[in-house]
Write a protein that holds these residues in place. Sequence first.
Motif, short mmCIF file in Angstrom:
data_model
loop_
_atom_site.label_atom_id
_atom_site.label_comp_id
_atom_site.label_asym_id
_atom_site.label_seq_id
_atom_site.Cartn_x
_atom_site.Cartn_y
_atom_site.Cartn_z
N CYS A 247 0.83 -1.21 0.00
CA CYS A 247 0.00 0.00 0.00
C CYS A 247 0.86 1.26 0.00
O CYS A 247 1.91 1.30 0.67
N LYS A 248 0.39 2.27 -0.72
CA LYS A 248 1.04 3.58 -0.74
C LYS A 248 -0.01 4.65 -0.47
O LYS A 248 -1.01 4.73 -1.18
N GLY A 249 0.19 5.45 0.57
CA GLY A 249 -0.73 6.54 0.83
C GLY A 249 -1.15 6.62 2.28
O GLY A 249 -0.36 6.36 3.19
N GLU A 250 -2.42 6.99 2.48
CA GLU A 250 -2.98 7.15 3.82
C GLU A 250 -3.61 5.82 4.23
O GLU A 250 -4.71 5.49 3.82
N ILE A 251 -2.92 5.10 5.06
CA ILE A 251 -3.28 3.71 5.36
C ILE A 251 -4.62 3.58 6.07
O ILE A 251 -5.32 2.57 5.92
N ASP A 252 -5.03 4.61 6.82
CA ASP A 252 -6.30 4.50 7.55
C ASP A 252 -7.51 4.49 6.62
O ASP A 252 -8.62 4.13 7.02
N ARG B 245 -1.18 7.86 -18.64
CA ARG B 245 -1.83 9.17 -18.56
C ARG B 245 -2.44 9.44 -17.19
O ARG B 245 -2.89 10.55 -16.92
N HIS B 246 -2.46 8.44 -16.34
CA HIS B 246 -3.00 8.63 -14.99
C HIS B 246 -1.91 8.97 -13.96
O HIS B 246 -2.13 8.80 -12.76
N ARG B 247 -0.80 9.48 -14.43
CA ARG B 247 0.29 9.81 -13.51
C ARG B 247 -0.18 10.81 -12.43
O ARG B 247 0.07 10.61 -11.25
N LYS B 248 -0.86 11.87 -12.84
CA LYS B 248 -1.33 12.85 -11.85
C LYS B 248 -2.38 12.23 -10.93
O LYS B 248 -2.37 12.46 -9.71
N MET C 210 -12.19 15.57 -6.09
CA MET C 210 -12.66 16.94 -6.22
C MET C 210 -13.48 17.37 -5.00
O MET C 210 -13.48 18.54 -4.61
N ALA C 211 -14.16 16.41 -4.38
CA ALA C 211 -14.96 16.71 -3.19
C ALA C 211 -14.14 16.65 -1.91
O ALA C 211 -14.68 16.80 -0.82
N GLY C 212 -12.84 16.41 -2.04
CA GLY C 212 -12.00 16.32 -0.85
C GLY C 212 -12.12 15.01 -0.13
O GLY C 212 -11.77 14.90 1.06
N GLY C 213 -12.59 13.97 -0.83
CA GLY C 213 -12.79 12.68 -0.20
C GLY C 213 -11.58 11.77 -0.30
O GLY C 213 -10.53 12.13 -0.84
N ARG C 214 -11.74 10.56 0.23
CA ARG C 214 -10.69 9.55 0.21
C ARG C 214 -11.07 8.46 -0.78
O ARG C 214 -12.23 8.05 -0.85
N THR C 215 -10.10 7.99 -1.52
CA THR C 215 -10.37 6.97 -2.53
C THR C 215 -9.27 5.93 -2.54
O THR C 215 -8.11 6.23 -2.25
N LEU C 216 -9.66 4.69 -2.83
CA LEU C 216 -8.72 3.58 -2.89
C LEU C 216 -8.58 3.13 -4.34
O LEU C 216 -9.59 2.82 -5.00
N GLY C 217 -7.35 3.09 -4.84
CA GLY C 217 -7.07 2.59 -6.17
C GLY C 217 -6.49 1.20 -6.08
O GLY C 217 -5.36 1.03 -5.61
N VAL D 289 -4.31 10.24 -5.75
CA VAL D 289 -4.89 9.17 -4.94
C VAL D 289 -3.97 8.84 -3.77
O VAL D 289 -4.43 8.64 -2.63
N MET D 290 -2.68 8.82 -4.02
CA MET D 290 -1.73 8.51 -2.95
C MET D 290 -1.77 9.58 -1.85
O MET D 290 -1.62 9.28 -0.67
N GLN D 291 -2.04 10.83 -2.24
CA GLN D 291 -2.09 11.91 -1.26
C GLN D 291 -3.39 11.92 -0.46
O GLN D 291 -3.40 12.32 0.70
#
Length: 337
Positions: A72-77, A152-155, A132-139, A160-162
Amino acid sequence: MDVQQLRHRLACEPQSVSSRLQASDIAAAEQKVEQALAWQAASQHHFIVTPHSPFYPPLLAELDDAPTVLFCKGEIDSLVAPSIALVGSRDASRNGLQHAYDFGRQLAELGLVVVSGMAAGIDGAAHQGCLMAGGRTLGVLGTGVEQIYPKRHRKLYDDVMQSGCLISEFWPDVKPYAGNFPKRNRIISGLSLGTLVIEARRKSGSLITARLASEQGREVFALPGSILAGDHQGCHDLIKNGAKLVDTLADIVEELPPLLRAHLESLPIEPHLTKEDSSELPFKTLLASVGYETTAVDVVVANSGIAVDLVLEQLLELELQGFVAAVPGGYVRLKRS
């Protein structure tokens, strides 16, 4: 996690991360373990999560074929919060992308985590609406977490990681391989309380995710569309076979566990939890003349009874407000309110 613990985990896991350890493979396996631990130590946002971790997704842990290890990479919670999966066509229509974006945004506004597969089309739009809504998402990736696919999904990958977490059961450096993408679908559905399918043909990979969700005892939702377009045949088949037809967020919320539903319905976001009210729509007569499939300008003029110069002026205003979009052959309606 020390080397011995991780080695034990990897020895028991499915082929997706490591082949079954044979006696002659011990040295190579230990090297991979050390590389994995070095990867985890390289950043405070790198995590190796096993079923004994407090951050292992609780719903995923219920599965018989739950991954033994998640990179996992990002906000683990983000992994342990209530979530809904959004999936659909990679080659989505403009309306399909708008629906995915809107549902991703609305779910995020309720505080739910949006889960999807980081693919082009519906997946990407769902992630973007959530962010965009300031939510959390899991990829949930079909590659290792150090691989960006599609490029093309680099950004989006960075975003998502942030604001959420990138997840894979594959080693961090595993490159795209067609056979791995269907395997990750059980994780998308397994993480989530339910899966919403937006725009899927009859042979769409999204239907695999929906089938897995049903087998896992999770809710399955489907967004209907035009019977004239093949883009929605998979969704219509799901509805015929028991998936819940969805046209507003309320249709999803009312199927959630009672305590969670009561909490969400108490939040001050009432417009998204009720059926849409068209009383405040701009240019209602004209807007009613634009369909969700391509509508020619002369058809809009004929159906609305409005002079062509005024039709063009109002269509431009509606386009600027995001209610319609200009497409080859005319206009399509994007939303109701």
